[in-house]
Design an enzyme around this catalytic site. Structure first.
Site, PDB file in Angstrom:
ATOM      1  N   THR A  62      43.728  33.646  33.839  1.00  0.00           N
ATOM      2  CA  THR A  62      44.042  34.963  34.378  1.00  0.00           C
ATOM      3  C   THR A  62      44.284  35.956  33.256  1.00  0.00           C
ATOM      4  O   THR A  62      44.057  35.655  32.081  1.00  0.00           O
ATOM      5  CB  THR A  62      45.209  34.866  35.410  1.00  0.00           C
ATOM      6  OG1 THR A  62      45.354  36.143  36.042  1.00  0.00           O
ATOM      7  CG2 THR A  62      46.525  34.459  34.781  1.00  0.00           C
ATOM      8  N   LYS A  66      40.372  36.391  30.671  1.00  0.00           N
ATOM      9  CA  LYS A  66      39.149  36.079  31.429  1.00  0.00           C
ATOM     10  C   LYS A  66      37.854  36.326  30.648  1.00  0.00           C
ATOM     11  O   LYS A  66      36.855  35.670  30.889  1.00  0.00           O
ATOM     12  CB  LYS A  66      39.113  36.877  32.736  1.00  0.00           C
ATOM     13  CG  LYS A  66      40.082  36.334  33.766  1.00  0.00           C
ATOM     14  CD  LYS A  66      39.960  37.086  35.082  1.00  0.00           C
ATOM     15  CE  LYS A  66      40.991  36.554  36.053  1.00  0.00           C
ATOM     16  NZ  LYS A  66      40.909  37.180  37.371  1.00  0.00           N
ATOM     17  N   ASP A 102      36.033  34.480  41.242  1.00  0.00           N
ATOM     18  CA  ASP A 102      36.567  35.773  41.706  1.00  0.00           C
ATOM     19  C   ASP A 102      35.503  36.549  42.483  1.00  0.00           C
ATOM     20  O   ASP A 102      35.808  37.153  43.523  1.00  0.00           O
ATOM     21  CB  ASP A 102      37.005  36.639  40.514  1.00  0.00           C
ATOM     22  CG  ASP A 102      38.393  36.268  40.007  1.00  0.00           C
ATOM     23  OD1 ASP A 102      39.175  35.667  40.762  1.00  0.00           O
ATOM     24  OD2 ASP A 102      38.690  36.592  38.832  1.00  0.00           O
ATOM     25  N   GLY A 129      38.916  51.133  38.228  1.00  0.00           N
ATOM     26  CA  GLY A 129      39.116  50.091  37.222  1.00  0.00           C
ATOM     27  C   GLY A 129      37.795  49.556  36.712  1.00  0.00           C
ATOM     28  O   GLY A 129      36.763  49.641  37.403  1.00  0.00           O
ATOM     29  N   ALA A 130      37.808  49.041  35.473  1.00  0.00           N
ATOM     30  CA  ALA A 130      36.584  48.510  34.874  1.00  0.00           C
ATOM     31  C   ALA A 130      36.898  47.270  34.040  1.00  0.00           C
ATOM     32  O   ALA A 130      36.246  46.997  33.041  1.00  0.00           O
ATOM     33  CB  ALA A 130      35.920  49.583  34.016  1.00  0.00           C
ATOM     34  N   ARG A 154      40.211  54.756  33.589  1.00  0.00           N
ATOM     35  CA  ARG A 154      40.905  55.547  32.572  1.00  0.00           C
ATOM     36  C   ARG A 154      40.004  55.714  31.350  1.00  0.00           C
ATOM     37  O   ARG A 154      39.793  56.813  30.853  1.00  0.00           O
ATOM     38  CB  ARG A 154      42.222  54.846  32.194  1.00  0.00           C
ATOM     39  CG  ARG A 154      42.972  55.509  31.071  1.00  0.00           C
ATOM     40  CD  ARG A 154      44.266  54.800  30.798  1.00  0.00           C
ATOM     41  NE  ARG A 154      44.086  53.390  30.444  1.00  0.00           N
ATOM     42  CZ  ARG A 154      45.076  52.577  30.134  1.00  0.00           C
ATOM     43  NH1 ARG A 154      46.316  53.001  30.147  1.00  0.00           N
ATOM     44  NH2 ARG A 154      44.831  51.321  29.809  1.00  0.00           N
ATOM     45  N   LEU A 227      42.826  44.662  45.034  1.00  0.00           N
ATOM     46  CA  LEU A 227      42.813  43.287  44.531  1.00  0.00           C
ATOM     47  C   LEU A 227      44.214  42.790  44.227  1.00  0.00           C
ATOM     48  O   LEU A 227      44.481  41.599  44.230  1.00  0.00           O
ATOM     49  CB  LEU A 227      41.949  43.180  43.267  1.00  0.00           C
ATOM     50  CG  LEU A 227      40.526  42.686  43.522  1.00  0.00           C
ATOM     51  CD1 LEU A 227      39.792  43.611  44.474  1.00  0.00           C
ATOM     52  CD2 LEU A 227      39.754  42.550  42.225  1.00  0.00           C
ATOM     53  N   TYR A 229      48.201  42.187  44.929  1.00  0.00           N
ATOM     54  CA  TYR A 229      48.915  41.827  46.158  1.00  0.00           C
ATOM     55  C   TYR A 229      50.416  41.939  45.937  1.00  0.00           C
ATOM     56  O   TYR A 229      51.202  41.462  46.728  1.00  0.00           O
ATOM     57  CB  TYR A 229      48.543  40.410  46.624  1.00  0.00           C
ATOM     58  CG  TYR A 229      48.392  39.425  45.495  1.00  0.00           C
ATOM     59  CD1 TYR A 229      49.488  38.798  44.951  1.00  0.00           C
ATOM     60  CD2 TYR A 229      47.138  39.174  44.958  1.00  0.00           C
ATOM     61  CE1 TYR A 229      49.348  37.927  43.888  1.00  0.00           C
ATOM     62  CE2 TYR A 229      46.976  38.301  43.892  1.00  0.00           C
ATOM     63  CZ  TYR A 229      48.094  37.677  43.371  1.00  0.00           C
ATOM     64  OH  TYR A 229      47.948  36.830  42.311  1.00  0.00           O
ATOM     65  N   GLY A 259      44.920  41.790  48.040  1.00  0.00           N
ATOM     66  CA  GLY A 259      44.084  40.739  47.461  1.00  0.00           C
ATOM     67  C   GLY A 259      44.455  39.308  47.803  1.00  0.00           C
ATOM     68  O   GLY A 259      43.906  38.376  47.190  1.00  0.00           O
TER      69      GLY A 259
HETATM   70  N1  NAP Z   1      43.305  38.920  44.392  1.00  0.00           N
HETATM   71  C1  NAP Z   1      42.759  38.211  43.415  1.00  0.00           C
HETATM   72  O1  NAP Z   1      42.342  37.070  43.604  1.00  0.00           O
HETATM   73  C2  NAP Z   1      42.633  38.852  42.067  1.00  0.00           C
HETATM   74  C3  NAP Z   1      41.674  38.348  41.155  1.00  0.00           C
HETATM   75  C4  NAP Z   1      41.556  38.989  39.919  1.00  0.00           C
HETATM   76  C5  NAP Z   1      42.392  40.070  39.598  1.00  0.00           C
HETATM   77  N2  NAP Z   1      43.304  40.506  40.499  1.00  0.00           N
HETATM   78  C6  NAP Z   1      44.180  41.659  40.188  1.00  0.00           C
HETATM   79  O2  NAP Z   1      43.370  42.751  39.765  1.00  0.00           O
HETATM   80  C7  NAP Z   1      44.097  43.541  38.817  1.00  0.00           C
HETATM   81  C8  NAP Z   1      43.230  43.803  37.572  1.00  0.00           C
HETATM   82  O3  NAP Z   1      42.870  42.597  36.948  1.00  0.00           O
HETATM   83  P1  NAP Z   1      41.791  42.593  35.734  1.00  0.00           P
HETATM   84  O4  NAP Z   1      41.546  41.174  35.393  1.00  0.00           O
HETATM   85  O5  NAP Z   1      40.631  43.444  36.074  1.00  0.00           O
HETATM   86  O6  NAP Z   1      42.648  43.313  34.576  1.00  0.00           O
HETATM   87  P2  NAP Z   1      42.116  44.001  33.239  1.00  0.00           P
HETATM   88  O7  NAP Z   1      40.818  43.416  32.817  1.00  0.00           O
HETATM   89  O8  NAP Z   1      43.268  43.995  32.300  1.00  0.00           O
HETATM   90  O9  NAP Z   1      41.805  45.541  33.702  1.00  0.00           O
HETATM   91  C9  NAP Z   1      42.877  46.397  34.015  1.00  0.00           C
HETATM   92  C10 NAP Z   1      42.377  47.719  34.560  1.00  0.00           C
HETATM   93  O10 NAP Z   1      43.519  48.553  34.824  1.00  0.00           O
HETATM   94  C11 NAP Z   1      43.413  49.755  34.052  1.00  0.00           C
HETATM   95  N3  NAP Z   1      44.758  50.151  33.607  1.00  0.00           N
HETATM   96  C12 NAP Z   1      45.723  49.372  33.061  1.00  0.00           C
HETATM   97  N4  NAP Z   1      46.832  50.090  32.800  1.00  0.00           N
HETATM   98  C13 NAP Z   1      46.545  51.373  33.183  1.00  0.00           C
HETATM   99  C14 NAP Z   1      47.290  52.597  33.160  1.00  0.00           C
HETATM  100  N5  NAP Z   1      48.549  52.641  32.706  1.00  0.00           N
HETATM  101  N6  NAP Z   1      46.695  53.706  33.637  1.00  0.00           N
HETATM  102  C15 NAP Z   1      45.424  53.660  34.117  1.00  0.00           C
HETATM  103  N7  NAP Z   1      44.673  52.547  34.164  1.00  0.00           N
HETATM  104  C16 NAP Z   1      45.224  51.405  33.699  1.00  0.00           C
HETATM  105  C17 NAP Z   1      42.500  49.428  32.886  1.00  0.00           C
HETATM  106  O11 NAP Z   1      41.938  50.606  32.406  1.00  0.00           O
HETATM  107  P3  NAP Z   1      41.387  50.711  30.878  1.00  0.00           P
HETATM  108  O12 NAP Z   1      40.006  50.107  30.876  1.00  0.00           O
HETATM  109  O13 NAP Z   1      41.370  52.168  30.601  1.00  0.00           O
HETATM  110  O14 NAP Z   1      42.362  49.955  30.026  1.00  0.00           O
HETATM  111  C18 NAP Z   1      41.488  48.486  33.582  1.00  0.00           C
HETATM  112  O15 NAP Z   1      40.547  49.227  34.317  1.00  0.00           O
HETATM  113  C19 NAP Z   1      45.393  42.783  38.528  1.00  0.00           C
HETATM  114  O16 NAP Z   1      46.411  43.369  39.310  1.00  0.00           O
HETATM  115  C20 NAP Z   1      45.108  41.377  39.026  1.00  0.00           C
HETATM  116  O17 NAP Z   1      46.264  40.701  39.454  1.00  0.00           O
HETATM  117  C21 NAP Z   1      43.443  39.919  41.729  1.00  0.00           C
END
Ligand code: NAP
Length: 301
Positions: A62, A66, A102, A129-130, A154, A227, A229, A259
């Protein structure tokens, strides 16, 4: 000998995976422990080697590992290669294979959500998000029938880097910066039928206003899917299943879900890859419901 399964991340203490994966192993009569290991980025390589040495049968990956874990693995599945991120590692004959459940988990959860609520397939989608999970969502959206996608992040460059992940020609996809007002004014013309939030909770903490500002952009008939929860206000929103993103959309009474359904389905797929047997989904769902006190994963919240 008792088998070992794990989840690695940083932080990882909040993860619900140990709860519902242990319930699955116990229900299936498999003598195994599923443990969380908090591994900071600088220790990822040593952490993966430690799991090899301990002969872990498999593990989940996680935030924030990843994508960083890819070069540390021996093989990647076609899906993990396509998405460019790994959330499941399978250990077999001393080799570690990276997989991504995922994407299929999101696809399955969205299909179930749409069917349970009698909703049409979304054709125009906005993704906030990206990061790693946005890649998994992008993999799934064309399979769901999406024809038009806007990635809002962002860091615009990170969104632009994702454009090449989609099959060319069939889908119109664009990237925009979160603070650029232009995409908001353009939005009504795209008439999005689905907003998917993949921003991590840190995007909301400390923010006095709902973020992104849903009030400005919500349109009739749209669906909200987060996504995440968890709530940034412990105890309150989690009881209703409402994340900050969904709370911001609540006044508009739109179909919405968090999620947990995706979490369940990605975990069930990981279990099946590790054990070669069908996942006891009901036992996993009960464990998740007990852990979150959320009763409904498929109907709108
Ligand atoms: N339900 C499920 O099974 C499942 C599976 C996977 C993930 N998730 C959830 O999805 C979420 C994202 O996971 P991820 O793996 O994609 O994380 P990640 O790769 O770290 O990406 C985080 C995203 O959030 C943005 N972000 C972070 N802090 C920010 C801020 N202060 N202001 C604006 N944007 C911000 C980042 O933007 P930048 O690119 O600008 O940094 C990026 O787009 C988490 O909450 C995770 O728990 C859930």
């Amino acid at each position: 000998m008792r088998s070992l399964y794990a989840i690695i991340g940083h932080p990882v203490g909040h993860s619900l995976s140990p709860r519902f994966q242990q319930a699955a192993l116990d229900n299936a009569g498999i003598d195994a422990a599923y443990l969380p290991f908090d591994i900071p980025p600088e220790d990822l390589s040593r952490g993966v080697e430690a799991l090899r040495t301990l002969k872990a049968s498999g593990f989940n990956v996680t935030i924030p590992h990843k994508e960083a874990i890819l070069p540390l693995l021996d093989d990647l599945s076609p899906t993990a290669r396509e998405i460019g991120a790994v959330n499941t590692v399978i250990a077999r004959d001393g080799r570690l294979t990276g997989e991504n459940t995922d994407g299929p988990g999101f696809l399955g959860a969205m299909e179930r959500f749409l069917a349970a609520n009698g909703l049409s397939t979304p054709s125009s989608v906005v993704i906030f998000g990206a990061g790693g999970s946005a890649k998994a969502v992008l993999w799934a959206l064309p399979k769901l029938g999406a024809e038009r996608i806007l990635i809002v992040n962002r860091t615009k460059k990170r969104g632009e880097d994702l454009l090449g992940l989609l099959p060319t020609g069939k889908i119109r996809v664009q990237a925009a910066a979160l603070d650029d007002p232009e995409w908001r004014t353009e939005l009504p013309r795209a008439s999005p039928s689905l907003f998917v939030n993949t921003l991590s909770l840190s995007a909301y903490t400390g923010s006095a206003h709902p973020f992104p500002p849903l009030a400005e952009m919500l349109l009739d008939g749209a669906i909200l899917y987060d996504l995440s929860y968890a709530s940034h206000r412990p105890g309150s929103a989690l009881l209703a299943g409402r994340t900050p993103f969904l709370e911001a959309g609540a006044p508009f009474r739109l179909p919405c879900q968090n999620g947990l359904g995706m979490l369940l389905l990605q975990g069930a797929l990981s279990f099946e890859l590790w054990t070669g047997q069908g996942a006891p989904v009901e036992a996993m769902e009960s464990a998740l419901k007990e852990g979150t006190r959320q009763k409904e994963f498929w109907k709108t919240l």
